[in-house]
Scaffold this motif. Structure first.
Motif, PDB file in Angstrom:
ATOM      1  N   TYR A   1       0.938  -0.995   0.160  1.00  0.00           N
ATOM      2  CA  TYR A   1      -0.214  -0.068   0.000  1.00  0.00           C
ATOM      3  C   TYR A   1       0.913   1.357  -0.083  1.00  0.00           C
ATOM      4  O   TYR A   1       1.947   1.104   0.556  1.00  0.00           O
ATOM      5  CB  TYR A   1      -0.902   0.142   1.384  1.00  0.00           C
ATOM      6  N   SER A   2       0.532   2.210  -0.674  1.00  0.00           N
ATOM      7  CA  SER A   2       1.278   3.640  -0.733  1.00  0.00           C
ATOM      8  C   SER A   2       1.109   4.456   0.495  1.00  0.00           C
ATOM      9  O   SER A   2       1.809   5.587   0.494  1.00  0.00           O
ATOM     10  CB  SER A   2       0.685   4.452  -1.825  1.00  0.00           C
ATOM     11  N   ASP A   3       0.435   4.009   1.459  1.00  0.00           N
ATOM     12  CA  ASP A   3       0.196   4.830   2.767  1.00  0.00           C
ATOM     13  C   ASP A   3       0.220   4.017   4.013  1.00  0.00           C
ATOM     14  O   ASP A   3       0.018   2.655   3.922  1.00  0.00           O
ATOM     15  CB  ASP A   3      -1.091   5.638   2.716  1.00  0.00           C
ATOM     16  N   PHE A   4       0.228   4.588   5.096  1.00  0.00           N
ATOM     17  CA  PHE A   4       0.473   3.523   6.449  1.00  0.00           C
ATOM     18  C   PHE A   4      -0.785   2.843   6.620  1.00  0.00           C
ATOM     19  O   PHE A   4      -1.986   3.332   6.127  1.00  0.00           O
ATOM     20  CB  PHE A   4       1.019   4.618   7.511  1.00  0.00           C
ATOM     21  N   SER A   5      -0.810   2.011   7.301  1.00  0.00           N
ATOM     22  CA  SER A   5      -2.122   1.251   7.938  1.00  0.00           C
ATOM     23  C   SER A   5      -2.965   0.886   6.689  1.00  0.00           C
ATOM     24  O   SER A   5      -4.153   0.823   6.786  1.00  0.00           O
ATOM     25  CB  SER A   5      -2.960   2.199   8.823  1.00  0.00           C
ATOM     26  N   PHE A   6      -2.288   0.245   5.626  1.00  0.00           N
ATOM     27  CA  PHE A   6      -3.092  -0.678   4.619  1.00  0.00           C
ATOM     28  C   PHE A   6      -4.041   0.374   3.921  1.00  0.00           C
ATOM     29  O   PHE A   6      -5.056   0.076   3.437  1.00  0.00           O
ATOM     30  CB  PHE A   6      -3.686  -1.787   5.274  1.00  0.00           C
ATOM     31  N   LEU A   7      -3.580   1.696   3.575  1.00  0.00           N
ATOM     32  CA  LEU A   7      -4.588   2.731   3.018  1.00  0.00           C
ATOM     33  C   LEU A   7      -3.761   3.138   1.680  1.00  0.00           C
ATOM     34  O   LEU A   7      -2.475   2.798   1.684  1.00  0.00           O
ATOM     35  CB  LEU A   7      -4.655   3.893   3.942  1.00  0.00           C
ATOM     36  N   GLY A   8      -4.409   3.741   0.969  1.00  0.00           N
ATOM     37  CA  GLY A   8      -4.057   4.198  -0.481  1.00  0.00           C
ATOM     38  C   GLY A   8      -4.027   3.298  -1.683  1.00  0.00           C
ATOM     39  O   GLY A   8      -4.629   2.292  -1.510  1.00  0.00           O
ATOM     40  N   GLU A   9      -3.236   3.572  -2.624  1.00  0.00           N
ATOM     41  CA  GLU A   9      -2.822   2.710  -3.719  1.00  0.00           C
ATOM     42  C   GLU A   9      -2.605   1.560  -3.382  1.00  0.00           C
ATOM     43  O   GLU A   9      -1.580   1.329  -2.563  1.00  0.00           O
ATOM     44  CB  GLU A   9      -2.018   3.423  -4.841  1.00  0.00           C
ATOM     45  N   SER A  10      -2.960   0.295  -4.142  1.00  0.00           N
ATOM     46  CA  SER A  10      -2.333  -0.855  -3.688  1.00  0.00           C
ATOM     47  C   SER A  10      -1.789  -1.653  -5.043  1.00  0.00           C
ATOM     48  O   SER A  10      -2.031  -1.189  -6.119  1.00  0.00           O
ATOM     49  CB  SER A  10      -3.390  -1.816  -2.873  1.00  0.00           C
ATOM     50  N   ALA A  11      -0.890  -2.603  -4.487  1.00  0.00           N
ATOM     51  CA  ALA A  11      -0.288  -3.574  -5.839  1.00  0.00           C
ATOM     52  C   ALA A  11      -0.510  -4.984  -5.100  1.00  0.00           C
ATOM     53  O   ALA A  11       0.072  -5.212  -3.950  1.00  0.00           O
ATOM     54  CB  ALA A  11       0.955  -3.187  -6.376  1.00  0.00           C
TER      55      ALA A  11
END
Length: 112
Positions: free
Chosen positions: A93-103
């Motif tokens: 994830y592009s952010d902390f705590s499994f937030l934002g864009e993912s791959a």
């Protein structure tokens, strides 16, 4: 003087956010082995880019204890006692705590 510092800090923050926004998060898995014997361990490492959070899962034979486990570090080491074919999956994830864009990425390995 204080206003100049705050203005400079604001400009720097905007520049940092703008630069990071153009970076796409990727997921990539490296393993130190792809075949092991029971009782041995494998080191799983993320070779991902632009990520901040990791969600690892392992899927193996029905009796494998790893089927109910999860990891969230950049790397981890796991020992395997149940023979069979396994698949490790990574979501970054592009952010902390499994937030934002993912791959996502996955890889297979065998325990003899």
């Amino acid at each position: 003087m204080k206003q100049s510092f705050l203005f400079l800090l604001a400009i720097l923050s905007i520049f940092t956010i703008a630069c990071n926004k153009d970076k796409t998060v990727t997921a990539c898995i490296e393993m130190d082995k792809t075949t092991i014997n029971t009782g041995e361990s494998i080191t799983f490492t993320s070779c991902s880019e632009n990520e901040w959070s990791y969600a690892w899962t392992i899927i193996g034979p029905d009796s494998a204890v790893e089927n109910t486990m999860g990891w969230n570090d950049i790397y981890f080491v796991q020992k395997f006692d149940t023979p069979g074919s396994y698949q490790v999956k990574l979501v970054t994830y592009s952010d902390f705590s499994f937030l934002g864009e993912s791959a996502k990425d996955s890889a297979s390995f065998t325990v003899n």
